[in-house]
Design an enzyme around this catalytic site. Structure first.
Site, PDB file in Angstrom:
ATOM      1  N   SER A 148      30.748  43.934  42.077  1.00 42.00           N
ATOM      2  CA  SER A 148      31.441  42.683  42.368  1.00 42.00           C
ATOM      3  C   SER A 148      30.422  41.577  42.657  1.00 42.00           C
ATOM      4  CB  SER A 148      32.421  42.887  43.523  1.00 42.00           C
ATOM      5  OG  SER A 148      33.241  41.769  43.706  1.00 42.00           O
ATOM      6  N   GLU A 166      43.091  27.943  36.151  1.00 43.14           N
ATOM      7  CA  GLU A 166      42.602  26.606  35.799  1.00 43.14           C
ATOM      8  C   GLU A 166      41.196  26.659  35.201  1.00 43.14           C
ATOM      9  OE1 GLU A 166      42.857  24.504  39.481  1.00 43.14           O
ATOM     10  OE2 GLU A 166      44.965  23.989  39.208  1.00 43.14           O
ATOM     11  N   HIS A 190      35.776  41.885  38.359  1.00 40.40           N
ATOM     12  CA  HIS A 190      37.233  42.050  38.475  1.00 40.40           C
ATOM     13  C   HIS A 190      37.883  41.357  37.274  1.00 40.40           C
ATOM     14  CE1 HIS A 190      36.789  43.391  42.660  1.00 40.40           C
ATOM     15  NE2 HIS A 190      35.949  42.393  42.813  1.00 40.40           N
TER      16      HIS A 190
END
Length: 290
Positions: A148, A166, A190
């Site tokens: 991560s 967005e 992710h």
């Protein structure tokens, strides 16, 4: 010049067994696929001394370091790697302390946990600890492993902010400098689960020389000599190659407006597939044409 170290970047949510569950030992059979084929097993196997390698888990990125660190210690120990400890580095001055530096110098593997990659880069970037890691990665049989935030921070360019829905609005994706172990890539994590492909599209269209790498959860890349990438783990790796982009409106639209991109190339890798950063050639391990 050859890089002697190995880079293992992971998309997050590594299947390391649910060690917080009291029934884990009784349910261990449910986790055997991880233990035999999983990413942490691969980290151990690729290291200099295998199960005897010195491992330091660094929790700097995490907001719950005292909970996260022991989870990784237990995961490594369950795979017979018992020479493992946790470094809680929460302030910049700690990254220059002699005891901390000595432990990093002795490490065969550093494992950076998830959390906030901007916290990781702002605390460790430019420190003596950072310098030692870069030197070891370049010149020794050493593994930098990061999940991560630890993965996102590994490259020279680092995404640190940007909402998924967005992401293709100009200016919504924020990029800064990472820890600089590998150049000309940008890593997002992710990736599949949080729908972040738009973040990589914007990162790549701004500089098509940079290869976008999107890592799914419990999925990673083993990178050797900073050129050969092998997909590991249970999910998908998405590569975004902007070198053949034919057109975009990037410089014509205002901040917050949608970005158009013509002819953006993507590749999808699964376990054992490889991609060569020097040739941009992909090899599918289980190709239907072989």
């Amino acid at each position: 010049m050859n890089t002697k170290g190995k880079l293992i970047i992971i998309g997050g949510a590594v299947d390391k067994g649910s060690f917080t569950e009291s029934s884990f030992d009784k349910d261990v059979s449910k986790n055997m696929n991880f233990f035999e084929k999983g990413i942490i097993k691969r980290i151990i196997d690729e290291s200099k001394h295998k199960e005897n390698s010195r491992i330091e888990v660094i929790t700097t990125a995490s907001k719950i370091p005292r909970e996260v660190g022991p989870e990784y210690v237990k995961a490594f120990q369950y795979l017979n790697a018992s020479n493992v400890d946790v470094l809680h580095i929460e302030r910049r001055e700690q990254a220059g302390e002699e005891e901390v530096l000595d432990r990093i110098k002795a490490a065969d593997i550093v494992m950076f946990t998830g959390g906030d990659q901007l916290r990781l880069s702002s605390i460790l970037g430019g420190s003596k600890l950072h310098d030692i890691i870069l030197d070891k990665y370049k010149n020794e049989h050493f593994i930098y492993a990061g999940t991560s935030a630890g993965a996102a921070a590994a490259s020279n360019n680092m995404i640190y902010q940007g909402s998924s829905h967005e992401a293709l609005l100009k200016g919504e994706v924020k990029i800064t400098s990472g820890l600089g172990l590998i150049d000309d890539v940008i890593i997002d994590t992710h990736f599949v689960q949080r729908g972040r492909i738009g973040r990589l599209f914007q990162a790549v269209v701004g500089n098509p020389k940079v290869l976008g790498i999107g890592l799914g959860e419990d999925t990673g890349l083993l990178i050797t000599n900073n050129t050969k990438m092998e997909a590991i783990g249970s999910g998908l790796v998405i590569l975004v190659d902007g070198r053949e982009i034919k057109d975009t409106n990037l410089t014509q639209v205002e901040l917050g407006q949608p970005i158009s991109i013509n002819h953006l190339v993507t590749h999808v890798l699964s376990i054992h597939d490889t991609f060569d950063l020097s040739t941009f050639k992909m090899h599918i391990h289980s190709s239907q044409y072989i």
